[in-house]
Write an enzyme that holds these catalytic residues in place. Structure first.
Site, PDB file in Angstrom:
ATOM      1  N   THR A 194      19.870  12.893 -30.546  1.00  0.00           N
ATOM      2  CA  THR A 194      19.438  11.588 -31.077  1.00  0.00           C
ATOM      3  C   THR A 194      18.282  11.000 -30.272  1.00  0.00           C
ATOM      4  OG1 THR A 194      21.034  10.221 -29.825  1.00  0.00           O
ATOM      5  CG2 THR A 194      21.767  11.115 -31.950  1.00  0.00           C
ATOM      6  N   TYR A 228      15.099  -1.897 -28.241  1.00  0.00           N
ATOM      7  CA  TYR A 228      14.569  -0.617 -27.741  1.00  0.00           C
ATOM      8  C   TYR A 228      13.225  -0.807 -27.057  1.00  0.00           C
ATOM      9  CZ  TYR A 228      18.161   2.619 -29.189  1.00  0.00           C
ATOM     10  OH  TYR A 228      19.345   3.316 -29.267  1.00  0.00           O
ATOM     11  N   GLN A 239      18.043   6.321 -34.195  1.00  0.00           N
ATOM     12  CA  GLN A 239      19.024   6.134 -35.268  1.00  0.00           C
ATOM     13  C   GLN A 239      20.210   7.088 -35.056  1.00  0.00           C
ATOM     14  OE1 GLN A 239      19.099   3.736 -37.508  1.00  0.00           O
ATOM     15  NE2 GLN A 239      17.195   2.869 -36.697  1.00  0.00           N
ATOM     16  N   HIS A 240      20.938   6.818 -33.954  1.00  0.00           N
ATOM     17  CA  HIS A 240      22.029   7.700 -33.533  1.00  0.00           C
ATOM     18  C   HIS A 240      22.996   8.035 -34.683  1.00  0.00           C
ATOM     19  CE1 HIS A 240      20.923   6.771 -29.343  1.00  0.00           C
ATOM     20  NE2 HIS A 240      20.950   5.510 -29.676  1.00  0.00           N
ATOM     21  N   ASP A 241      23.526   7.004 -35.312  1.00  0.00           N
ATOM     22  CA  ASP A 241      24.592   7.230 -36.298  1.00  0.00           C
ATOM     23  C   ASP A 241      24.076   7.879 -37.569  1.00  0.00           C
ATOM     24  OD1 ASP A 241      26.384   4.164 -35.420  1.00  0.00           O
ATOM     25  OD2 ASP A 241      26.365   6.152 -34.513  1.00  0.00           O
TER      26      ASP A 241
END
Ligand code: RIB
Ligand code: CA
Length: 314
Positions: A194, A228, A239-241
């Site tokens: 990620t 960020y 956009q980790h998820d």
């Protein structure tokens, strides 16, 4: 035969993007959402799941709330302002939900959905693994029934809350340890992948012409980008998820490697570290670590899906 998706989540700004992605693509059917404490308290993450589904026009998707407190320790504080805002969605202007949860027993809800699904079930956990740890404790019979288990969490080689721990694991390390030892064999979409994808602010410019969807997501992503920018010095987000959701929706979009993964629950400096062994000298594999993705492919598919969803919202 479609693919059924169950989402365990702590919305959460990037969770909201991931949920929107799952609802936007015809490849999968979201058969349920469970909420957990993490980015904010359970009452907020549950409120956010309900009002996001209402906003998307998808109150057909049932929501069950789960655990607020971690599996085996008191909740720890990160020590900095909540990344997602006190309410979990940066104070976004969305009405109170008019719908309610169908259950406050997330493990039982997940187990039932898994048992009755006519389609293969992918379980996607994009928050702390508290509900999932209780699921394997209380309903171990469903472990072999889950076709695929993808998590956003951990990292083989880095961290965000600490130099070596990622937030979802760090928030509830004992839950994560339990889950990795359970036989669920998670695909660990962690910071290794990620952090390799930077979603620069200009990629969201289309939101300015996307009506109400653009207003809502422009607000929450603007706030996320501000965080960020203050932390990493660039007008971008990770956009980790949504990245984890991409691997769940399009298996193989990432490169994966078999691994034996365990979680540090004692270390003064290493609490919450996902110790990831790809040497496999004992031949034991309990999961896979995700290493790479083509960021351009991800962004093209994400923005295309989200703009299709935006078009359905007045
Ligand atoms: O470390 C990133 C993870 O922590 C994401 O799931 C984000 O929503 C937060 O929960
Ligand atoms: Ca999350």
């Amino acid at each position: 035969m479609g693919r059924a998706i169950l989402i365990d989540t702590d919305p959460g700004i990037d969770d909201a993007v991931a949920i929107a992605l799952a609802l936007a693509v015809p490849d999968v059917e979201v058969i349920g959402i469970t909420t957990v404490g993490g980015n904010s308290g359970l009452q907020y993450t549950t409120r956010n799941a309900l009002r996001l589904l209402e906003f998307f026009g998808r109150t057909d998707v049932p929501v069950a709330s789960g655990y607020d407190e971690p599996y085996a320790r008191p909740k720890m504080e990160t020590g900095y302002e909540p990344v997602h805002g006190h309410d979990g969605l940066a104070g976004v202007n969305l009405p109170e939900p008019t719908t309610k949860v169908v259950s406050t027993d997330a493990p039982a809800f997940l187990a039932e959905k898994i048992r009755i699904s006519p389609d293969p079930v992918t379980l996607v956990a994009i928050g702390p693994l508290t509900n999932i740890a209780h699921l394997v404790d209380q309903h171990p019979d469903v472990i072999p029934m889950i076709d695929r288990f993808v998590i956003m969490g951990g990292a083989a080689r880095t961290g965000n809350v600490t130099p070596v721990a990622e937030f979802n694991i760090w928030h509830d390390p004992e839950a994560a340890k339990r889950v990795f030892a359970s036989g669920l064999k998670p695909v660990m979409v962690g910071l290794d992948v990620t952090h390799s994808v930077k979603t620069y602010e200009n990629l969201w410019e289309w939101l300015s012409g996307a009506g109400r969807f653009g207003e809502v997501f422009g607000h929450i992503l603007g706030s996320y980008t501000d965080f960020y920018s203050s932390f990493y010095g660039e007008r971008m987000t990770h956009q980790h998820d949504a990245l984890a959701m991409a691997e769940a929706i399009w298996p193989g979009i990432m490169t994966l490697e078999d691994a034996f993964i365990d979680v540090e629950c004692q270390g003064e400096l290493t609490l919450g570290m996902t110790v990831t062994d790809t040497r496999l000298r004992q031949g034991v594999v309990n999961g896979q670590v995700a290493w790479t993705i083509d960021g351009d492919v991800f962004h093209e598919r994400l923005m295309s899906a989200l703009s299709n969803l935006a078009a359905t919202i007045n």
